[in-house]
Structure formats: structure tokens, C-alpha cells
Design an enzyme around this catalytic site. Structure first.
Site, PDB file in Angstrom:
ATOM      1  N   CYS C  86     -22.040  18.429 -16.296  1.00  0.00           N
ATOM      2  CA  CYS C  86     -22.397  18.321 -14.881  1.00  0.00           C
ATOM      3  C   CYS C  86     -21.352  17.494 -14.139  1.00  0.00           C
ATOM      4  CB  CYS C  86     -23.802  17.732 -14.741  1.00  0.00           C
ATOM      5  SG  CYS C  86     -24.521  17.995 -13.115  1.00  0.00           S
ATOM      6  N   HIS C 203     -27.235  20.911 -18.614  1.00  0.00           N
ATOM      7  CA  HIS C 203     -27.408  19.647 -19.339  1.00  0.00           C
ATOM      8  C   HIS C 203     -27.919  19.845 -20.762  1.00  0.00           C
ATOM      9  CE1 HIS C 203     -26.831  16.643 -16.090  1.00  0.00           C
ATOM     10  NE2 HIS C 203     -27.236  17.621 -15.304  1.00  0.00           N
ATOM     11  N   GLU C 205     -27.830  17.783 -23.115  1.00  0.00           N
ATOM     12  CA  GLU C 205     -28.450  16.534 -23.583  1.00  0.00           C
ATOM     13  C   GLU C 205     -29.892  16.406 -23.110  1.00  0.00           C
ATOM     14  OE1 GLU C 205     -26.932  16.798 -20.855  1.00  0.00           O
ATOM     15  OE2 GLU C 205     -27.356  15.173 -19.448  1.00  0.00           O
TER      16      GLU C 205
END
Ligand SMILES: Nc1ncnc2c1ncn2[C@@H]1O[C@H](COP(=O)(O)OP(=O)(O)O)[C@@H](O)[C@H]1O
Ligand SMILES: [Mg+2]
Lengths: 747, 81, 239, 81
Positions: C86, C203, C205
Site C-alpha cells: 500500500c 494488504h 498482512e
């Protein structure tokens, strides 16, 4: 006595211009033992404004239950705190930013978010969740569309940037909010139970520090504006709009939390409404200390600012804090790391006075305690509005109830109050920090507490229609609904905060609404064991003398012991048994149906049986904990039919085929009438009997309505045909009900 | 015809972007850039007979949509080409 | 092996990346302040998401001048695996470590929701453990993820198979309606020629545990672990 | 001295903001506004002896930070005052 004060004569005009009455002025003279100078008058005027002093509301707020085994901090500090086990505390509060959000929707909402976040991290807590409660005019007006776009973008712009997820909220639409939208923002943070920081100034000789954005001429008189009834004159106040700086606040947040890791800080408070004035005298008053500051040392954004402007400025993203003697250097180092320059602007004294200097010369001298705590208290006259009885009268025979249920159903599903709010929450980062475990759009926001097995659930709710017809019942229903939403995901409600949005309290009908609503909140919170730990009052929500619907908004926090047990409102599989927990008995009084289909806000809202409510919530929490429920959803706007449909519309393709009990009022009442204390659940076939037994044991009514599955939503009434529509059609109406009013709805 | 609209924050209004950019430039050693204020810039392609017409239209549009009168002020420029 | 998660002022997914690496994957990881001038002997670098410098001026524009970034550049030049997520991706673009630039989303609105990504290349440091064409359900959360590259750059990206992720329908088919932010060619992530630097807007994560909605993102972080632990041919250095 | 920097997306690049504004204007009936492109506008307060110095500094700063050459182009203007 203040020497170099301004030479301006304090005449009647000046006093009125400061929003103070003659009596209030006399009180000031009595406190000072002399006439105030202009700066002192300004300081009193903001501290004694409705917004900061709660002068009209306090005698009522006092009646709220604020104690309980989990309460670590009740009202009076920047936010409340509850013990959530594992040595941790949940710190939370809700606050309004209504008037600024009409004047400049984006910045007004954004700075509202910034303000409540500061209230949470000043307590030493790491903010982990935001929720927003919004009220707007009807969506078909371009003005409202612009306000909605701006407010939502403003909340997103600030919350997303600072990295705190907006995990839930609510929004409703009514003409009365057209010129006076409501923007209430709730924030929750986590802190070690023994690490809570207070907004206190203590220890003469300790340094008073200023950190954050420079002071400009922002929102001077903003505090008074925020509680001055709206009229065209407010146009002149427009240059006072404040621009938020989420990046600055992110730096402040991280730096403050890092500083708080040591014990170098004595106290901390943000400069919100009434800025430097409010933060310094409140901290002094809480700690029973004096504060001696020099405005010449305050970082300034503009040239030739007067002490008056500096003390009353409402520039955002500023903090005031007290450092233990000898620890200054280490604190300054931490702020420097974050490219922030903490400036010493004065010191704590023992004389209890707020002493303001300008380059050494004393320009104001006021005792902190009376300034902060002795604002006049008003028990304003109140009586029920004359037209109440008329508005409460609802004769079904006056209504054309012949409409086809399926058509009514589709119109309700598309009504902005009921329709999907995805267009809004899609703009909010609701996942950052990776704690969000309830799907967006669930009845309550749910965040896990990393390092524990627990999660917290939060819901904010209010119903202006109910409250306008019966503020006492309406406020109780708001508490019950917020707690029920929390219970439906499996959380036991443990505490609440509230934001009270009303019109002009100088009008007895408005004051009556307020008093009744606070009484309702108190009774409901006592019965449901949810102490009030704080909140906020927003009065004078009127446009040209037209008040908003009375809108108390309740934020309830609940705790889930096993985060993995959380259930949503959406059907999980076909062939599950759909059951209704809680007693039937729907009414059209104050219902969404009346508003949308007949354009009426009439009748008597559902009556809440607090014991039944309490029993129902405990039952649901117990069933979720036992893993028996596949979905749970409370019945609210639109009644049973809408509650059932909401389990289906985003289940990707699981319809339902059920039948509701009959109602003497006819099928429309049975389907769309609203009742307190009802929850729709879906359970595996094999568990249905267990649920029924548990309900019986708890003394809660429970009945099987039917089954999930199929590609239609079929809701018959006592076996006779009622609603029968394709799930796809219902989903289409529901998912575009809000987005269709906006440019980007295509994407 | 081309019309240009320059939108800037009113002088008294905080400009977080400009402030942050100034800070970045200073840390890059550009101390001679004392201050930066950021605004918006619009290029309009308008159908108009005269530059006055173009200017009038651009002004109306700036007023209505391009600038937020509450916090911003704007300037219009029309180049004949 | 060890990860360095860079913390810029305004980063706000730094803790999320650190949590996913340490608590979920059980890998050692350290938060590295942007003013630091060494990477603490890290074997892989994460530029996390967030709003570095508030995203003022342009996303990633100011962060790329942070002292630590010259270390990251050296580390990447030596073949070390670097992932920009991002805002981290935007920083890599601004720093010129990856080609192209970002525009506002087509809708001009910030968008946060789960999207579907098709893995277009499995020979990068961060997709080794994925299968070609695999579809990952991973969240996005950005207002400026509308990727752009000019014709020459696009040709180059195709030629060197540098497109790593594309936005697709849940079944993995290309369809402009699923190109959530309007990116050119529905590009969600790319890599450099040496394939050790990967940038993506979504994302991973945030998608490492079913508890938070998806675990599909794990494969991205697990890939680099596998690469560095020597399972599978390390792409490090190979151009 | 004041220097002005105008940053715009390169002409070849579709400008989502400009496009949306154009659409909004047309729906408001301003069809005579054929097209809008949105850019950024910076006012720099620079310490410089001559306008050339100021222009040189502004250009360097625009090149290095204010504009992203990959997608944007910029123009610098210096007014003596
Ligand atoms: N409706 C309410 N119920 C209970 N406490 C309230 C209410 N409104 C305000 N308070 C308490 O009064 C104090 C001052 O409120 P407020 O002015 O909103 O805080 P702040 O100064 O942070 O804006 C806070 O401790 C708040 O919790
Ligand atoms: Mg406060």
C-alpha cells in the site's frame, strides 16, 4: 488583580456579546471581587458556555448511574474507563461535532474525530476503534447529499489517516436534521488498568508544557458557537472553521503514548473546545492547583495575536501537559524524536489561580475551581409539548392498510434508514490494526484484544422518532437496542456512554424532552447493569427555530470471553431453523413503516419491559457462548420482516421461508410493526430444541418461525400469504437504497 | 478557450500540507524556501465567444463547485488562445 | 532470518505487519525507525502501509527521502527482498525502485474491502510459494491505488513479466467491473526485473488469520521466508 | 520573493478528478465547460536576490519534490514582488 488587562470597558453590550447574562456577570464579579477585564470575561464566557459548563444539563446528568464493579473512571475526566480483565482497561467516550459539520462538513466531521481520539489517548490508552452515529436530512435534497459526502469523507479522511479503524456506526435520515446534521463519534482505547493518566495539574513547581500545532485564530468563540442556536448570523462565523491535521495528531498520539511509558508525566489534557483556557483551568481545578502560564511562550501561527485570541483559540491538535520537576529533558527528547517541539509555557503553583501572563505581565488572574466548577446551574422550566397527545394518537382505521405486503417490503428495504450503509463504511478503513473480527455492517463492531482470548463489542444507537413521541421510552429503547446489538454478537454489556442531541433548552418543551430522556437512560442503564462512564451534551440543535428530533445516542460496550464464538446477523447455511426470541406484540407507533409509507411520525412507541429485555439479552449471550447460534439479529426499524430479510440479503443466496404470528392489527402490523426485546436467530436443526429449552428455563418466549434456504424471502402471516419476493430483488433494493443518491454508486 | 482557476486556502486557515512540505524541504537543506502554501489549480476548456464570457463562466463555476468559499478563495485567469 | 519493518512518521500498518510476521508466522522482526541508518542485519525489508507524512503532497513523496531509504536502496540493489505494501508500494514508486505512478481511485473515494487478486508471477521473492493463477482474497484500503504506467513502461512490464498481481473476479477471470480502483490493466502489484522488490496495494498482512476474515495473504510473507530459508531456488540477485 | 509552481498530470494521462468535475458541471448544466483538468498549485516564499535565483530554486524544488516526473509536469512562475 490583573494589571495590563485590556482597557475595554465592560458594558452591557460586551457582556451580551459574550453570551453571558447580567446574573452570570454578577457571579463573575463576586468570584473575582472586582470587575473582570476583557480577557477574563472571554475566559469566563467560554468556560461558562453551555458546551463546556453543562449549565442546563448537569442537574439531570447527575441522576445517571455511574458506578459498578468494573468502573475505573466515571464522568469527569477526558473519558471513562472500565476494567476488562487481564489487567487491562477499556477507555471510551462519545462526542458530538454537529454545528461545525454543517458549516463545513468535511472539516467539521474530521476535527470531530480528531477531538474524541485525543480524549482517549490523553488517558494513556491506545485507541483501537471508532464508531460514528450520524443524522442527516432527506437524501433526495442536493444540500443533504453534499453534507453526507463531506461528513463521511471527513470521518474517513481523519480516521483512515491516523490508522484507527471505524468498525461500526449508525445513520438515520429525517427532515429535521436537514439544516442541522448530527455527527457523534465514539472512540475506544485500551490501557493497562494501572496506567490510566488523568487530566490533573499537581505539584507546585512542575512545568506546564504545550505541544502540537501552533495556535492560530481558529474558531475563536467556537465553543460558544457550538452551543448558539443556528440562524443566518452564523454565516459570519464561517471564517472560524478549523482544518484538521491527522498527520500531526498521529505524531502526537505516538509521542504521548511513548512519553507515558515512563512516570515523567503528571497529567495531560487536549485543547478541545475553549482550547488553552479549558485545558489549563480544568487541569488546575481537578488537581486543586494553580496554573501560571505566559501566552508569549505559546507557539503562534499568526502574527500579533492578542492574549485574548491565544487563550480562546480552538486550533486543533494541541495538548497541554504537566511534567515532573527534573524530568523535562527526557520528555522533550521523546517529542523531538517525533519532530514535535514541546514548549514550556509555565508552571504549576500552589495558589489555585489561573494566572495568565503576556511577556511576564499578568493579564488575567482567576481562581481555577470556581471558573471550572461553579458555572451557574440551571434547572430550566420544562413541560410536555401541547401537541404531544395529538401526536401520540394513532388510529389504524384512519390508515389505508390495504397495500400489498411484498411492495411495502421492497420500499422499506430501499429506505435509507434501513438500506445497506456499505457506501459509507466502504470509505472507512475498518480493518487497520487487524483486530476487527465482525464483518463490516454487523449489528455491533467487534474488536479482539490481542494477547487475550477476549473481544469487545460496541454499538451506538438512537431513535429520534421514538424520542419525539415519548422521550422517556425512546431513550430506554435506545439503551436497550445498543445493549441488545452487543448481546447479539455474544457480548455481555458492561458499560455505556451517551451523547445527548437536543434543541434549545431555554424552551420548556425541549427541556422536558431532555429531562425525560435522561430519566429513561438512567432507568434502563440501572436495569441492564450498564453504568454511564461519560458522554457529551449538544444543545441548540435547531435551524431557524425548528428543533431536531430529540436524539439521545447511546454507545454500549460489551465483552466476549471467547472471541472465536462471535456470531453475525447473516444466515450461515440453508435448512437452519429460524426462531424468534422475545415476546411478539408489534406496534406501528413511531415505526419506520409509518414514516416511509404514510409519511407520519405518530403514535406511541413500543413499550419496553426492562426485565424481559434483561432476560432476553442474557439468554442470547449464553446461547452464543455455548456455540448454539448460527446467527442472531435484533428486530428494530422495519420490524420482524426486515430483521429476517437482513439475515438473508448479504448471505450470498440464502433466503428464508417462515411464518409470523398473526396480529389483530392485520398483516402489515405483524410484518412491519416494531416491538422492543425481540431477536431473530438461526440454529442448526439439532440445536433447535436446546434453544427452546434454554429459553423456557430463562423465562423468555421463543418460537420457531421456519427455515432458512431457497432463493426467495417468503414470510407468511400465521400461514396466510404475506411477503414473497425473490431474494435478488430484495438484495438489489437494499444494497442501492443509499448509494443510488451518489455519483460513484456505479463503482 | 482556456480558463485557469487558482484555489488557495484563505490566509488565516491552517495549511497542513504546505506546512509539511516546508518541513520536508528544510530537512532536505532547502532553507531558502521559507514557506510553502498548497492550493488547487484547474484548467478549464470553455466554449465562449469573448474572454469576458469565458472569465464569467469560469468564475461562476469556481464559485459553485471548484472552491469551497468557507475556507478557500480563488482567482480566475483567461488566456485568449 | 529476520525482517525489518520500516516505520515512517504516519505509517499505521507497521504494527500489523510486525504482528503478522512475529505472532502469526513466528518470524523474528524488528520495527526500524525511518531516521535509522542501518537495517539491523535484516534479511528482508517491509515498507508498511499507512499515511507517511499524512500522504500530503503525494503518497510516498516525502517518505522516500528518509535516511533509512538509502539503506533500503542498497539492500535491494544487493538483491535483498523488499516488499512495499500500500503506502509502502507508493514509496517504492516515488523512490524509483519500481516503475509507474499512482492516481486517485477511479471513484475518487477511499475504498476498504476484500478484493480478489490473481497471482500472475510465481518467481518473485514474495510469490514463490503461490501457484500460478492462484486467487487470493485480500483487503485493500486506499484512496490512491489507481496504478498508471506509460506505454513504454507497460511494454517493459509485460516483456519482463513484472506484473505480479491483478484484480480479478472471485473465479480469477479478468473483468473491468472487478478492477476496483481503475488501475491500468487491473494491475494490483508489480516487481522489479530482478524480482526481489515487490510492491502491491492490497494488504497481505491483514489477511493472515481466518479470525480477521482471510488467511490468503500468508502465502506472500511465507514465500520470502521459504526463499530465504533456502527452500526453492532463491531469486536473490538473479536478474 | 514569491515563486509559483503549477503541477498537472501529463496530458496523456486520464485525470479522474478532472473527469468527475467535468461530469458534475455537465449535470449542473454547464455544458460550455468542455473539459476540466485538476492540478496542484504551490506558492513558495523564497529567500533570493534575483528573480532568476528564485526561479532556479523553485525549479529545483519542483523537480525534486513537488512534482513526480513519471506522471506529472510542472511550470514555474516568479513575480518580482
Ligand atoms: N451525557 C453525559 N453523561 C455523562 N457524563 C457526561 C455527559 N456529557 C458530558 N459528560 C461528562 O462531562 C465531562 C465533560 O464533557 P465534555 O465537555 O464533552 O468533555 P471534553 O472536555 O473532552 O469535550 C466529561 O467527563 C464527560 O464524560
Ligand atoms: Mg476533551
Amino acid at each position: 488583580m490583573a494589571r495590563n488587562g485590556s482597557r475595554v470597558v465592560i458594558d452591557r453590550v460586551t457582556i451580551e456579546a459574550h453570551g453571558l447574562t447580567a446574573e452570570e456577570y454578577q457571579r463573575i464579579v463576586a468570584i473575582l471581587g472586582r470587575d473582570p477585564n476583557l480577557l477574563e470575561l472571554g475566559i469566563f464566557s467560554v468556560m461558562w458556555s453551555e458546551h463546556c459548563s453543562y449549565k442546563s444539563s448537569r442537574i439531570h446528568l447527575r441522576t445517571l448511574p455511574t458506578e459498578g464493579p468494573r468502573v475505573l473512571q466515571g464522568p469527569g475526566e477526558n473519558a471513562g474507563a472500565l476494567d476488562i480483565g487481564d489487567g487491562l482497561a477499556a477507555v471510551f467516550k462519545i462526542e458530538s461535532h454537529n454545528h461545525p459539520s454543517f458549516i463545513e462538513p468535511y472539516q467539521g466531521a474530521a476535527t470531530g474525530v480528531g477531538g474524541i481520539i485525543r480524549d482517549i489517548f490523553t488517558m494513556g490508552a491506545r485507541p483501537i476503534a471508532l464508531l460514528d452515529s450520524l443524522r442527516f436530512g432527506m437524501l433526495d435534497t442536493p444540500l443533504t447529499q453534499r453534507v453526507v459526502e463531506g461528513v463521511v469523507a471527513g470521518i474517513a479522511g481523519y480516521g483512515n489517516s491516523i490508522g484507527i479503524p471505524t468498525v461500526g456506526g449508525e445513520v438515520a435520515f429525517d427532515e429535521t436534521y436537514g439544516g442541522n446534521p448530527l455527527v457523534n463519534v465514539f472512540c475506544l482505547g485500551i490501557v493497562a488498568a494501572n496506567g490510566i493518566i488523568k487530566g490533573r495539574a499537581e505539584g507546585p513547581g512542575n512545568a506546564v508544557y504545550y505541544v502540537g500545532a501552533k495556535t492560530g485564530r481558529d474558531g475563536i468563540h467556537g465553543a460558544t458557537m457550538a452551543s448558539a442556536e443556528f440562524d443566518d448570523a452564523s454565516a459570519e462565523k464561517r471564517p472560524n472553521v478549523q482544518v484538521g491535521d491527522p498527520f500531526m495528531e498521529k505524531l502526537l498520539l505516538e509521542a504521548c503514548l511513548e512519553v507515558m511509558e515512563s512516570d515523567a508525566l503528571v497529567g495531560l489534557q487536549d485543547m478541545g473546545a475553549a482550547g488553552l483556557t479549558c485545558s489549563s483551568c480544568e487541569m488546575g481545578a481537578r488537581g486543586g492547583a494553580g496554573i501560571d502560564i505566559d501566552v508569549a511562550d505559546v507557539p503562534q501561527r499568526e502574527t500579533r495575536m492578542t492574549p485574548y485570541e491565544i487563550m480562546l483559540s480552538e486550533s486543533q491538535e494541541r495538548m497541554l501537559f504537566i511534567v515532573r520537576r527534573g524530568r523535562e529533558a527526557e520528555v522533550e527528547r521523546v517529542f523531538e524524536k517525533w519532530d514535535l517541539h514541546a514548549v514550556r509555557i509555565g508552571q504549576v503553583t500552589g495558589d489555585g489561580l489561573l494566572r495568565v501572563r503576556n511577556g511576564g505581565d499578568v493579564v488575567a488572574e482567576i481562581p481555577n475551581k470556581p471558573l471550572a466548577d461553579d458555572a451557574p446551574l440551571y434547572d430550566r422550566p420544562h413541560h410536555a409539548p401541547d401537541d404531544l397527545a395529538t401526536r401520540q394518537r394513532l388510529d389504524l382505521t384512519d390508515l389505508d392498510l390495504s397495500a400489498v405486503p411484498s411492495d411495502v417490503f421492497l420500499r422499506l428495504m430501499a429506505a435509507p434508514d434501513i438500506a445497506s450503509k456499505r457506501w459509507i463504511y466502504r470509505q472507512y478503513d475498518h480493518m487497520v490494526r487487524t483486530n476487527t473480527i465482525a464483518p463490516a455492517g454487523a449489528g455491533a463492531g467487534v474488536v479482539r484484544i490481542k494477547g487475550t482470548s477476549r473481544a469487545l463489542a460496541i454499538s451506538v444507537d438512537g431513535n429520534g422518532r421514538y424520542c419525539s413521541l415519548d422521550p422517556y421510552q425512546g431513550a430506554m429503547l435506545a439503551v436497550a437496542e445498543a445493549a441488545r446489538n452487543v448481546a447479539c454478537v455474544g457480548a455481555q454489556p458492561i458499560g455505556a456512554t451517551n451523547c445527548l442531541n437536543f434543541g434549545n433548552p431555554e424552551r420548556p418543551e425541549i427541556m422536558w424532552q431532555f429531562a425525560r430522556a435522561v430519566a429513561g437512560i438512567g432507568d434502563a442503564c440501572r436495569a441492564l447493569d450498564v453504568p454511564i462512564t461519560g458522554g457529551n451534551v449538544s444543545l441548540y440543535n435547531e435551524t431557524d427555530g425548528q428543533a431536531i428530533l430529540p436524539t439521545p445516542v447511546i454507545g454500549v460496550v460489551g465483552i466476549i470471553e471467547d472471541a472465536q464464538r462471535v456470531v453475525g446477523r447473516t444466515f450461515q447455511e440453508a435448512e437452519a431453523v429460524v426462531m424468534l426470541l422475545g415476546a411478539p406484540g408489534p406496534t406501528l407507533g413511531g415505526s419506520e413503516y409509518l414514516k416511509v409509507i404514510h409519511g407520519l411520525v405518530r403514535g406511541v412507541p413500543p413499550t419496553l419491559d426492562l426485565n424481559a429485555e434483561r432476560t432476553l439479552q442474557r439468554l442470547v449471550v449464553e446461547l452464543v457462548a455455548a456455540g448454539t447460534l448460527r446467527s442472531a439479529h435484533d428486530c428494530a426499524d422495519g420490524g420482524l420482516a426486515v430483521a429476517l430479510a437482513e439475515g438473508a440479503v448479504d448471505s450470498n443466496g440464502i433466503g428464508c421461508d417462515v411464518t409470523t404470528p398473526a396480529d389483530p392489527g392485520g398483516p402489515l402490523v405483524a410484518l412491519f410493526g416494531e416491538a422492543a426485546s425481540q431477536v431473530v436467530v438461526s440454529v442448526r436443526e439439532a440445536d433447535a430444541d436446546r434453544v427452546a429449552a434454554a429459553a423456557a428455563a430463562a423465562g423468555a418466549p421463543a418460537r420457531v418461525l421456519g427455515r432458512t434456504g431457497g432463493s426467495r424471502i417468503r414470510i407468511s402471516v400465521d400461514g396466510k400469504p404475506g411477503i414473497d419476493v425473490a431474494l435478488a430483488a430484495a438484495a438489489a433494493a437494499w444494497s442501492t437504497g443509499v448509494s443510488r443518491y451518489f455519483e460513484d454508486s456505479a463503482a | 478557450m482556456k480558463a485557469k482557476v487558482f484555489v488557495t486556502l484563505k490566509p488565516s486557515i491552517l495549511d497542513p500540507q504546505g506546512k509539511t512540505i516546508t518541513g520536508a524541504l528544510h530537512s532536505l537543506g532547502y532553507d531558502d524556501v521559507r514557506d510553502v502554501r498548497q492550493g488547487k489549480y484547474f484548467e478549464l476548456d470553455v466554449a465562449a465567444e469573448t474572454t469576458d464570457q469565458a472569465a464569467a463562466l469560469a468564475t461562476e463555476v469556481a464559485d459553485k463547485l471548484l472552491a469551497n468559499p468557507v475556507i478557500e478563495s480563488y482567482r480566475v485567469e483567461v488566456s485568449g488562445d | 532470518m529476520k525482517f525489518a519493518v520500516i516505520v515512517f512518521p504516519g505509517s499505521n500498518c507497521d504494527h500489523d505487519a510486525h504482528y503478522a510476521l512475529t505472532e502469526v508466522l513466528g518470524q523474528p522482526a524488528e520495527l526500524v525507525w525511518h531516521k535509522d541508518t542501518d537495517l539491523r542485519g535484516a534479511d528482508a525489508v517491509v515498507l508498511p502501509g499507512g499515511f507517511s507524512y499524512g500522504d500530503y503532497l503525494r503518497t510516498g513523496a516525502i517518505a522516500r527521502f528518509s535516511p533509512v531509504m538509502s539503506r533500503v536502496v542498497d539492500f535491494a540493489a544487493a538483491g535483498g527482498p523488499v516488499i512495499g505494501i500500500c503506502n509502502g508500494f507508493q514509496v517504492l514508486l516515488e523512490a524509483g525502485l519500481l516503475p509507474g505512478g499512482m492516481r486517485r481511485n477511479r471513484t475518487l473515494k477511499f475504498i476498504c474491502e476484500h478484493v480478489h487478486l490473481r497471482v500472475e508471477a510465481t518467481d518473485t521473492s514474495f510469490t514463490r510459494s503461490a501457484t500460478a493463477g492462484q486467487v487470493l482474497r485480500v483487503p485493500i484500503a486506499h484512496g490512491e491505488g489507481n496504478y498508471y504506467a506509460d506505454a513504454d513502461t507497460m511494454r517493459m512490464l509485460e516483456e519482463h513479466r513484472q506484473v505480479v498481481f491483478r484484480y480479478t473476479a472471485p473465479d480469477g477471470t479478468r473483468d473491468e467491473r472487478w478492477n476496483v480502483n481503475g488501475s491500468i490493466d487491473a494491475i494490483a502489484g508489480i516487481c522489479n526485473r530482478a524480482r526481489n522488490i515487490v510492491g502491491l496495494m492490497p494488504h497481505p498482512e491483514r489477511a493472515c488469520e481466518e479470525a480477521v476474515g482471510s488467511a490468503d495473504g500468508r502465502v506472500v510473507l511465507e514465500s520470502v521466508v521459504a526463499v530465504l530459508d533456502g527452500h526453492g531456488v532463491a531469486s536473490v540477485g538473479s536478474a
